[in-house]
Design an enzyme around this catalytic site. Structure first.
Site, PDB file in Angstrom:
ATOM      1  N   GLY A 241       1.691   4.572  -9.507  1.00 36.42           N
ATOM      2  CA  GLY A 241       2.813   5.504  -8.845  1.00 36.42           C
ATOM      3  C   GLY A 241       3.758   6.497  -9.785  1.00 36.42           C
ATOM      4  O   GLY A 241       4.000   7.395  -9.511  1.00 36.42           O
ATOM      5  N   SER A 242       3.851   6.080 -10.942  1.00 42.48           N
ATOM      6  CA  SER A 242       4.537   7.112 -11.850  1.00 42.48           C
ATOM      7  C   SER A 242       3.898   7.978 -12.331  1.00 42.48           C
ATOM      8  O   SER A 242       4.417   9.238 -12.573  1.00 42.48           O
ATOM      9  CB  SER A 242       5.409   6.097 -13.119  1.00 42.48           C
ATOM     10  OG  SER A 242       4.103   5.593 -13.729  1.00 42.48           O
TER      11      SER A 242
ATOM     12  N   GLY B 274     -11.318   3.283  -8.817  1.00 39.27           N
ATOM     13  CA  GLY B 274     -10.399   4.076  -9.607  1.00 39.27           C
ATOM     14  C   GLY B 274     -10.573   5.693  -9.444  1.00 39.27           C
ATOM     15  O   GLY B 274     -10.827   6.249  -8.142  1.00 39.27           O
TER      16      GLY B 274
ATOM     17  N   LYS C 123     -12.750  -5.095  -2.780  1.00 43.90           N
ATOM     18  CA  LYS C 123     -13.668  -3.812  -2.932  1.00 43.90           C
ATOM     19  C   LYS C 123     -14.849  -3.848  -2.238  1.00 43.90           C
ATOM     20  O   LYS C 123     -15.514  -2.854  -1.712  1.00 43.90           O
ATOM     21  CB  LYS C 123     -13.613  -3.135  -4.538  1.00 43.90           C
ATOM     22  CG  LYS C 123     -12.647  -2.926  -5.150  1.00 43.90           C
ATOM     23  CD  LYS C 123     -12.368  -2.887  -6.658  1.00 43.90           C
ATOM     24  CE  LYS C 123     -11.055  -2.150  -7.062  1.00 43.90           C
ATOM     25  NZ  LYS C 123     -10.988  -2.402  -8.607  1.00 43.90           N
TER      26      LYS C 123
HETATM   27  N1  LIG Z   1      -3.694   0.187 -12.064  1.00 43.15           N
HETATM   28  C1  LIG Z   1      -4.895   0.347 -11.292  1.00 43.15           C
HETATM   29  O1  LIG Z   1      -5.682   0.815 -12.253  1.00 43.15           O
HETATM   30  C2  LIG Z   1      -5.193   0.701 -10.000  1.00 43.15           C
HETATM   31  C3  LIG Z   1      -4.228   0.212  -9.219  1.00 43.15           C
HETATM   32  N2  LIG Z   1      -4.692   0.317  -7.848  1.00 43.15           N
HETATM   33  C4  LIG Z   1      -3.950  -0.047  -6.790  1.00 43.15           C
HETATM   34  O2  LIG Z   1      -2.598   0.961  -6.800  1.00 43.15           O
HETATM   35  C5  LIG Z   1      -1.510  -0.025  -6.412  1.00 43.15           C
HETATM   36  C6  LIG Z   1      -0.491   0.111  -7.391  1.00 43.15           C
HETATM   37  O3  LIG Z   1      -0.994  -0.426  -8.529  1.00 43.15           O
HETATM   38  P1  LIG Z   1      -0.312  -0.372 -10.335  1.00 43.15           P
HETATM   39  O4  LIG Z   1       0.545   0.965 -10.051  1.00 43.15           O
HETATM   40  O5  LIG Z   1      -1.236  -0.732 -11.104  1.00 43.15           O
HETATM   41  O6  LIG Z   1       0.686  -1.607  -9.563  1.00 43.15           O
HETATM   42  P2  LIG Z   1       1.965  -1.888 -10.400  1.00 43.15           P
HETATM   43  O7  LIG Z   1       2.482  -3.455 -10.444  1.00 43.15           O
HETATM   44  O8  LIG Z   1       2.116  -1.325 -11.856  1.00 43.15           O
HETATM   45  O9  LIG Z   1       3.024  -1.124  -9.590  1.00 43.15           O
HETATM   46  C7  LIG Z   1       3.604  -1.306  -8.081  1.00 43.15           C
HETATM   47  C8  LIG Z   1       4.883  -0.836  -8.191  1.00 43.15           C
HETATM   48  O10 LIG Z   1       5.456  -1.175  -6.937  1.00 43.15           O
HETATM   49  C9  LIG Z   1       6.882  -1.756  -7.002  1.00 43.15           C
HETATM   50  N3  LIG Z   1       7.113  -2.397  -5.575  1.00 43.15           N
HETATM   51  C10 LIG Z   1       6.528  -3.499  -5.449  1.00 43.15           C
HETATM   52  N4  LIG Z   1       6.989  -4.028  -3.940  1.00 43.15           N
HETATM   53  C11 LIG Z   1       8.090  -3.230  -4.005  1.00 43.15           C
HETATM   54  C12 LIG Z   1       9.084  -2.912  -2.962  1.00 43.15           C
HETATM   55  N5  LIG Z   1       8.986  -3.872  -1.913  1.00 43.15           N
HETATM   56  N6  LIG Z   1       9.895  -1.930  -2.954  1.00 43.15           N
HETATM   57  C13 LIG Z   1       9.730  -1.074  -3.798  1.00 43.15           C
HETATM   58  N7  LIG Z   1       9.102  -0.997  -4.827  1.00 43.15           N
HETATM   59  C14 LIG Z   1       8.041  -2.150  -4.887  1.00 43.15           C
HETATM   60  C15 LIG Z   1       6.683  -2.726  -8.286  1.00 43.15           C
HETATM   61  O11 LIG Z   1       7.963  -3.021  -8.599  1.00 43.15           O
HETATM   62  C16 LIG Z   1       6.106  -1.912  -9.106  1.00 43.15           C
HETATM   63  O12 LIG Z   1       6.649  -0.940  -9.881  1.00 43.15           O
HETATM   64  C17 LIG Z   1      -2.036  -1.366  -6.227  1.00 43.15           C
HETATM   65  O13 LIG Z   1      -2.268  -1.414  -4.810  1.00 43.15           O
HETATM   66  C18 LIG Z   1      -3.425  -1.399  -6.892  1.00 43.15           C
HETATM   67  O14 LIG Z   1      -4.245  -2.492  -6.387  1.00 43.15           O
HETATM   68  C19 LIG Z   1      -5.811   1.001  -7.552  1.00 43.15           C
HETATM   69  C20 LIG Z   1      -6.640   1.390  -8.353  1.00 43.15           C
HETATM   70  C21 LIG Z   1      -6.542   1.273  -9.616  1.00 43.15           C
HETATM   71  N1  LIG Z   2      -7.148  -4.229 -11.303  1.00 44.88           N
HETATM   72  C1  LIG Z   2      -7.980  -3.126 -10.938  1.00 44.88           C
HETATM   73  C2  LIG Z   2      -7.541  -1.946 -10.998  1.00 44.88           C
HETATM   74  C3  LIG Z   2      -8.378  -1.049 -10.010  1.00 44.88           C
HETATM   75  O1  LIG Z   2      -8.765  -1.242  -8.923  1.00 44.88           O
HETATM   76  C4  LIG Z   2      -9.359  -3.152 -12.031  1.00 44.88           C
HETATM   77  O2  LIG Z   2      -9.036  -3.778 -13.156  1.00 44.88           O
HETATM   78  O3  LIG Z   2     -10.178  -2.642 -11.671  1.00 44.88           O
HETATM   79 NA    NA Z   3     -12.542   6.037  -6.182  1.00 42.35          NA
END
Ligand SMILES: NC(=O)C1=CN([C@@H]2O[C@H](COP(=O)(O)OP(=O)(O)OC[C@H]3O[C@@H](n4cnc5c(N)ncnc54)[C@H](O)[C@@H]3O)[C@@H](O)[C@H]2O)C=CC1
Ligand SMILES: N[C@@H](CC=O)C(=O)O
Ligand code: NA
EC number: 1.1.1.3
Length: 450
Positions: free
Chosen positions: A23-24, A140, A211
């Site tokens: 998200g960031s 990803g 997945k």
């Molecule tokens: N990190 C990765 O490589 C990948 C992640 N994803 C998916 O993307 C999504 C996000 O992943 P990340 O950014 O890695 O996770 P993350 O855990 O780093 O970020 C999630 C953010 O959402 C916030 N959050 C959770 N519940 C909340 C609420 N009720 N209100 C406000 N904020 C809330 C958390 O505080 C956290 O900052 C997940 O569904 C993950 O499975 C998909 C592909 C790759």
């Molecule tokens: N946690 C997942 C993030 C991407 O989908 C992974 O490690 O592949």
């Molecule tokens: Na993809």
């Protein structure tokens, strides 16, 4: 019902839910690259808010304070397009459903949610006419879902198999290549932003199983959920297993396999021994690779960064642009060259400006000082030598080091470092003109460095 296509220059209002690893990076792109993204859409877009739990929390990219809110529901209600990157089932599920029921478009990377409620969410989207996209949810950055849903929609997919979890591939690769301990490798994967908020989902195979359910549902047009997937993670894989596999020429990878036969489909995730010569064996670190087999297309392979904030944000932004084009009443396709309003249009350059490595095979007079003369010509043209071989004299019919062979000259094979095409062609022309160079037999380009 979804509001009519937007035809005004009013910016499309985008709300982001969650500002963690992915998200960031998405927030950064939407703010710093707003002009570029708007030009790709063909109409203005605007990030109107980012819902977070804690507005003070440190983030990979510092989001402007005025965008931060803890009221996710209000943000959903104000937005034309929601990007959900909170992860987990709730409250993400309720927020996504709220948006879709109101006809608001949703882009998400939340495979855990889709693998449980994907059918119901798609139904809600269909009923309201809202758009729902989730390319980031599998592989990803790799474009894999859209090729399955669109490019292969005129074919019959029979099997999808691959490495779809970056964290476990990183852990297994570290254990295999450096002998790292399981928990050290996991901690590093977490630090690098690959792992889920609860990494149990990665190491127990649940993320890969989610997945697999999504891949199976899209590939076979059936409502599979994570409950349909047989799942074994990597927690039972020991260093001894990895060493024993290596001793027999294998590597252990966590594979997701979905395949169809005349009776139905089997969806499974488990650690698998692969011969080191198998294409999936060379997928290192957090990279993913997915094979798709279709009746007419045959075998296709997709490869790229399967995890990490930045790569995943690329897939999210691709969906955002595609959805925003549709919401603005435009076609969901890139404009013809030069027509999508992209201010950073790229001009073509002459091949003389290309930089690559070169292999030069030549025959030189077999006498003292010749190599120094050749090396000086290269240096004069700013071409540096990576390696040089002198395999011997020019022999005919296998003769070995005869006077006649030496008289014909010595073969010299040079591989250069990166050089400009123009410098190389000038170099070759100068070499050809040297008395001591009898022939330049081959000049081939070498691609080593990325
Ligand atoms: N990190 C990765 O490589 C990948 C992640 N994803 C998916 O993307 C999504 C996000 O992943 P990340 O950014 O890695 O996770 P993350 O855990 O780093 O970020 C999630 C953010 O959402 C916030 N959050 C959770 N519940 C909340 C609420 N009720 N209100 C406000 N904020 C809330 C958390 O505080 C956290 O900052 C997940 O569904 C993950 O499975 C998909 C592909 C790759
Ligand atoms: N946690 C997942 C993030 C991407 O989908 C992974 O490690 O592949
Ligand atoms: Na993809």
């Amino acid at each position: 019902m979804m509001s009519a296509a937007r035809t005004t220059a009013e910016p499309l209002k985008i709300g982001l839910l969650g500002a963690g690893n992915v998200g960031s990076q998405v927030a950064r792109t939407l703010v710093e690259e707003r002009e570029l993204i708007s030009s790709r859409v063909g109409a203005p877009i605007k990030l109107i808010g980012v819902a977070v739990r804690d507005v003070e929390a440190p983030r990979d990219w510092k989001i402007p304070g005025e965008l931060l809110t803890t009221d996710a529901e209000a943000l959903v209600d104000e937005s034309d397009l929601i990007i959900e990157l909170m992860g987990g089932l709730e409250p993400a599920g309720a927020l996504v459903e709220r948006a879709l029921r109101a006809g608001t478009a949703v882009v998400t990377g939340n495979k855990a949610l889709l693998a449980v409620q994907g059918g119901a969410l798609s139904q809600a989207a269909t009923e309201s006419g809202a758009l729902l996209r989730f390319e980031a949810a599998v592989g990803g950055a790799i474009p894999i879902l859209r090729p399955i849903q669109e490019s292969l929609s005129g074919d019959r997919i029979t099997k999808v198999m691959g490495i779809v979890n970056g964290t476990t591939n990183y852990i297994l690769d570290q254990m295999d290549s450096t002998g790292a301990a399981f928990y050290d490798a996991l901690a590093e994967a977490q630090r690098l932003g690959y792992a889920e908020a609860d990494p149990t989902a990665d190491v127990e195979g649940h993320d890969a199983a989610a997945k697999a359910a999504i891949l199976g549902a899209l590939a076979f047009h059936a409502p599979f959920t994570i409950d349909d997937v047989y799942c074994e993670g990597i927690t039972a894989v020991t260093s001894a297993d990895i060493e024993a596999a290596a001793a027999s020429g294998y590597v252990i990878k966590l594979l997701a396999i979905v395949e169809k036969n005349d009776d139905g489909a089997i969806l499974r995730v488990h650690p698998t021994l692969l011969p080191r010569t198998h294409p999936l064996a060379s997928v290192r670190g957090a990279f993913n690779a997915v094979f798709v087999v279709a009746e007419n297309a045959g075998e296709l392979m997709f490869y790229g960064q399967g995890a990490g904030g930045l790569p995943t944000s690329s897939a999210i932004m691709g969906d955002v642009v595609s959805v925003a084009r549709r919401l603005h009443g435009g076609p969901d396709r890139p404009g013809a060259a030069g027509t999508d309003g992209d201010a950073q249009r790229v001009r073509g350059l002459p091949v003389d400006d290309a930089r690559t490595q070169y292999y030069i095979d030549m025959v030189v007079a077999d006498r003292e000082g010749v190599i120094a003369e050749v090396a000086r010509v290269l240096a004069d043209h700013h071409v540096s030598i990576e390696s040089m071989r002198q395999p011997g004299s020019v022999s005919i019919d296998g003769e070995v080091d005869t006077e006649a062979a030496r008289e014909r000259g010595a073969v010299v094979q040079i591989v250069t470092h990166l050089a400009k095409e123009k410098d190389l062609s000038d170099t070759v022309a100068t070499l050809r003109a040297l008395d001591v160079v009898r022939a330049v037999n081959s000049v081939l380009r070498v691609e080593v460095e990325q």
